[in-house]
Scaffold this motif. Structure first.
Motif, PDB file in Angstrom:
ATOM      1  N   TYR A  32       0.872   6.307  -0.490  1.00  0.00           N
ATOM      2  CA  TYR A  32       0.322   6.617  -0.791  1.00  0.00           C
ATOM      3  C   TYR A  32       0.675   7.556  -1.483  1.00  0.00           C
ATOM      4  CZ  TYR A  32      -2.954   4.246   2.911  1.00  0.00           C
ATOM      5  OH  TYR A  32      -3.288   4.060   3.072  1.00  0.00           O
ATOM      6  N   LYS A  76       1.174  -1.700  -0.235  1.00  0.00           N
ATOM      7  CA  LYS A  76      -0.136   0.346  -0.018  1.00  0.00           C
ATOM      8  C   LYS A  76       0.483   1.015  -0.053  1.00  0.00           C
ATOM      9  CE  LYS A  76      -3.814   1.929   0.110  1.00  0.00           C
ATOM     10  NZ  LYS A  76      -4.818   2.123  -1.004  1.00  0.00           N
ATOM     11  N   SER A 122      -2.116  -1.142  -2.805  1.00  0.00           N
ATOM     12  CA  SER A 122      -2.153  -1.140  -4.092  1.00  0.00           C
ATOM     13  C   SER A 122      -1.688  -2.008  -5.249  1.00  0.00           C
ATOM     14  CB  SER A 122      -0.691   0.570  -4.234  1.00  0.00           C
ATOM     15  OG  SER A 122      -1.224   1.612  -2.550  1.00  0.00           O
TER      16      SER A 122
END
Length: 187
Positions: free
Chosen positions: A11, A9, A58
């Motif tokens: 960002y 994951k 992701s």
């Protein structure tokens, strides 16, 4: 029950990409009692959000009972989340305008449980957690431990397969925190 395969994951924060979790692979069987530990900022809450289908990875694959849930629509993920998971948050996340009983009944309404059954099950759960005399109290009228036990009852309302607790004792004194952990272990 759950298998994570190479979960990541990230960002995107404009000019910088932050990796919250990277290369997480694990299997969770029914009946397992796990603790995810690590320093602040290490991705524990992100991992719990992915496990609870509150956030999508992701990269990687998430199997729930052999189904790849990352391929499902948001609506289907919400349905699965409501059916399979109970959530206990550090900040309790109780609705301030609802009584303890109403807070516990709420997730069952999303699951299509009849009002009578919602009310009965919520009363039983609150009584099991020692809150029979607090059922009609608003969160502001309850101690931190009582609010946390209300949050536990709410997490159990739909008879989930998995309870996810993100620092469930973080806002409580040590003795109350130990009581909450004993309650969770018993459940």
């Amino acid at each position: 029950m759950i298998k994570l395969d190479s979960i990541e994951k990230s960002y995107d924060l404009g000019q910088v990409t932050v990796s919250a979790v990277s290369g997480i692979s694990l299997t969770i069987e029914r009946g397992d009692f796990l603790a995810v530990t690590g320093p602040s900022g290490s991705g524990k809450s992100t991992l719990l959000n992915i496990l609870g289908i509150l956030d999508n990875p992701s990269a990687g694959t998430y199997y729930l009972e052999d189904y790849d849930i990352t391929l499902l629509s948001d609506k289907d993920q919400a349905r699965i989340r409501n059916k399979h998971f109970g959530f206990i948050f550090q900040s309790f996340n109780l609705f301030s305008e609802l009584s303890a009983l109403e807070n516990v009944m709420l997730p069952m309404s999303y699951a299509g449980v009849s009002f009578k059954e919602r009310r009965e099950r919520a009363r039983e759960l609150l009584a099991d957690l020692g809150l029979e005399d607090r059922m009609f109290h608003l969160p502001s009228m309850m101690s931190g431990g009582e609010q946390q036990r209300t949050a536990i009852a709410r997490a159990l309302a739909n008879q989930p397969d998995l309870i996810l607790a993100d620092e469930p004792t973080g806002n409580l004194p040590t003795d109350k925190g130990e009581e909450i952990l004993r309650t969770l272990e018993t459940l």
